[in-house]
Scaffold this active site. Structure first.
Site: not given
Ligand code: ADE
Length: 358
Positions: A109, A176, A179, A222, A240
């Site tokens: 968002k 972050l 993933a 959430d 998140d």
């Molecule tokens: N999409 C949103 N966040 C992500 C993440 N940290 N790793 C992989 N795909 C994502």
């Protein structure tokens, strides 16, 4: 929703620093553009640190080994997992100049998430870019502060790491964990629904991560497929923490988006505690098995009615032990909900637990 792989990044309205629109070429030591395959991503994530360099371990109580011991003279990384930054790295003052930016991973968002690589260590991360103007307009700066404060202190294999953050004139950047297998809701859309084995594997990992959060009095509030990511081995990662708080809490921020995952006490605006996450776990378990959340309706008013009445119906193919766990999570009275310890001990969980192979 994430853009298709290989798509060139749209220019971001940048007032300073490098342009996030730069699509970087493979083979140039920069961030790859194509979607990494699982072998690719494993290779890609391995840190090509300089020979002889040893990164300090992160002070971690659980989760993957975050050290990257490099055999002197070989340039090879010896440790198993190299996807995490060292503790020095997490304390550093970062700027956008420190990263090569790759393909977009997801859209949110308040901004997008990009694949990125820290230039000096070659750590691959996900960089979440949030626009200050949009955060201000929505009045959610306090939520972002809380998200950073909470997520950066959590250490669990099923919780996405937040390594750090920085900001410039117009944007806030969250560094972050990447993933590699992406967003879980896409897997659910692709498969329509999951079998018992896969559902149980995810619910078990979620329950374990939530137990850890709750032990620190953190409630997520959430839990839904859009906030779940998949790691290199298909392991679930809660992402998140924008709605997370310390328990007990009352909701002062206006609810927006779907009501589907919210427990009666939260939509009714009552004081609530960590047991809200038990309800969401029940909703999620149902959605994994059935392909849609249990109280889905045409209008918000109807969803609200179905939630407060706990109007729960199962399609015939949901097994008795599966129904038993879901019904015990979806209790109107938070104190009647089955505890996370008991979820982990539930016969349906124990009988169906095995690793995901695909
Ligand atoms: N999409 C949103 N966040 C992500 C993440 N940290 N790793 C992989 N795909 C994502």
């Amino acid at each position: 929703m994430a853009a298709e792989p290989g798509r060139v990044l749209k220019p971001v309205n940048s007032s300073s620093g490098p342009d996030l629109a730069t699509a970087v070429k493979p083979g140039t030591g920069r961030v790859q553009e194509k979607t990494p395959t699982s072998t690719d991503s494993a290779r890609y994530q391995r840190m090509a640190a300089e020979p002889g360099r040893v990164l300090k371990p992160v002070n971690s109580s659980s989760g993957p080994d975050l050290t990257a011991a490099v055999k002197p003279g070989t340039g090879r990384v010896q440790a198993k997992e190299k996807t995490h930054m060292s503790s020095e790295a997490t304390r550093k003052k970062w700027t956008l100049e420190d990263f090569d930016i790759g393909r977009p991973l997801g859209k949110g968002k308040f901004g997008n998430v990009y694949l990125a690589r820290e230039k000096s260590t070659k750590y691959v991360v996900a960089l979440k870019v949030l626009f200050k103007s949009q955060l201000q307009k929505a009045g959610v700066e306090h939520q972002l502060r809380r998200e950073i404060e909470i997520q950066s202190h959590l250490r669990h294999p099923n919780i996405l790491r937040l390594f750090g953050y920085f900001h410039d004139k117009s944007r806030v950047y969250l560094i972050l964990e990447y993933a590699p297998k992406g967003e879980l809701y896409k897997e659910l859309m692709k498969n329509k629904r999951f079998d018992e084995n896969r559902t149980v594997t995810y619910i078990n990992q979620l329950a374990s991560a939530l137990l850890y959060c709750h032990s620190k009095k953190v409630i997520h509030r959430d839990i839904k497929p859009e906030n779940l990511l998949l790691g290199h081995t298909g392991d679930l990662k809660i992402a998140d923490f924008g709605w997370s708080v310390h328990a007990p809490s009352s909701r002062r921020t206006t609810l927006c988006g779907t009501l589907d995952y919210l427990p009666p006490e939260m939509i009714e605006g009552k004081l609530h505690d960590e047991k809200v996450d038990l309800w969401s776990l029940g909703v999620l378990c149902y959605e994994f098995l059935v392909g849609k959340p249990p109280f889905e309706a045409e209008t918000n008013t109807d969803t609200y009615r179905r939630i407060t009445k706990v109007d729960l119906q199962f399609p015939p193919y949901v097994s008795e032990p599966g129904r038993n766990l879901i019904s015990n999570l979806l209790r109107h009275d938070p104190n009647q909900r089955i505890s996370l310890d008991k979820v982990l001990e539930h016969p349906w969980i124990k009988d169906n637990l095995s690793p995901i192979t695909s």
